[in-house]
Design a protein around this motif. Structure first.
Motif, mmCIF file in Angstrom:
data_model
loop_
_atom_site.group_PDB
_atom_site.id
_atom_site.type_symbol
_atom_site.label_atom_id
_atom_site.label_comp_id
_atom_site.label_asym_id
_atom_site.label_seq_id
_atom_site.Cartn_x
_atom_site.Cartn_y
_atom_site.Cartn_z
ATOM 1 N N HIS A 1 -6.956 -3.612 -4.698
ATOM 2 C CA HIS A 1 -7.137 -4.010 -3.430
ATOM 3 C C HIS A 1 -5.751 -4.174 -2.460
ATOM 4 O O HIS A 1 -5.160 -5.297 -2.486
ATOM 5 C CB HIS A 1 -8.065 -5.208 -3.219
ATOM 6 N N THR A 2 -5.735 -3.207 -1.662
ATOM 7 C CA THR A 2 -4.488 -3.380 -0.819
ATOM 8 C C THR A 2 -4.955 -3.808 0.577
ATOM 9 O O THR A 2 -5.868 -3.020 1.105
ATOM 10 C CB THR A 2 -3.778 -1.994 -0.654
ATOM 11 N N SER B 1 -5.559 -4.141 4.181
ATOM 12 C CA SER B 1 -5.261 -3.439 5.414
ATOM 13 C C SER B 1 -6.489 -3.669 6.574
ATOM 14 O O SER B 1 -7.471 -4.401 6.215
ATOM 15 C CB SER B 1 -5.664 -1.685 5.092
ATOM 16 N N ARG C 1 -2.553 4.756 -0.880
ATOM 17 C CA ARG C 1 -2.287 3.116 -1.333
ATOM 18 C C ARG C 1 -2.251 2.231 -0.242
ATOM 19 O O ARG C 1 -2.967 1.103 -0.248
ATOM 20 C CB ARG C 1 -1.410 2.966 -2.381
ATOM 21 N N LYS C 2 -1.484 2.486 0.713
ATOM 22 C CA LYS C 2 -0.996 1.652 1.765
ATOM 23 C C LYS C 2 -2.263 1.231 2.785
ATOM 24 O O LYS C 2 -2.264 0.142 3.255
ATOM 25 C CB LYS C 2 0.218 2.259 2.597
ATOM 26 N N GLY D 1 -5.347 1.342 1.546
ATOM 27 C CA GLY D 1 -6.281 0.362 0.764
ATOM 28 C C GLY D 1 -7.028 1.256 -0.108
ATOM 29 O O GLY D 1 -8.025 0.867 -0.741
#
Length: 178
Positions: free
Chosen positions: A22-23, A25, A91-92, A94
């Protein structure tokens, strides 16, 4: 027998392995889903084009061998340079990205070429068409980013579109008959 400290460390390790990626965002769930999906398909196409470009680079022949061999090596390097940044954008925002070559193969829209022999002009013409299609795919992905206000991904896509257009132009000029 494991000590209580070792048992706790093992339990914590297992918990971390099961924790979802969990990124954080601020783009929202719909944006994460849509942008990640578009970028993953684009990434699959980029990987396919990289392999095809290297395939043709390795199997080039004929009187213009050196020039074409070097051109395709340069283009393959440029294509490969986008692989990690595309995955990292996923990934950035999310999302999660491709996990295997099989996953990439299921998503790619560009065709492989496993022929035993392709003429040098045939190779360059096919790569020209693929690079042109890739630029179109990038524009469509840019549109998804615009819909969700993802200016960072849209910005890097603009540079990659320009690179794909330059590759298309060089390949076009290389096969053009006067």
């Amino acid at each position: 027998m494991a000590t209580p400290k070792t048992a706790k460390a093992i339990k914590n390790t297992k918990a971390r392995r099961q924790a979802p990626l969990h990124t954080p965002s601020d783009l929202g769930a719909d944006a994460t889903r849509d942008i990640s999906a578009a970028l993953n398909v684009l990434l699959a196409d980029v990987v396919a084009l990289y392999f095809k470009t290297k395939n043709f680079h390795w199997h080039m022949s004929g009187p213009s061998f050196r020039d074409y061999h070097l051109l395709l090596d340069e283009q393959a390097d440029q294509i490969f340079a986008t692989v990690d940044p595309i995955a990292e954008r996923v990934r950035k925002v999310g999302g999660t990205t491709l996990r295997s070559t099989g996953h990439a193969a299921r998503l790619q829209r560009l065709s492989d070429n496993d022929a035993d022999f392709v003429t040098p002009i045939g190779m360059l013409a096919e790569l020209r068409e693929d690079n042109q299609r890739l630029a179109g795919f990038m524009r469509a992905t840019h549109g998804v980013c615009d819909e969700h206000g993802d200016v960072a991904t849209a910005s890097v896509l603009e540079n990659w579109i320009d690179e794909a257009e330059q590759r298309t132009w060089f390949l076009f000029e290389s096969v053009r008959q006067s």
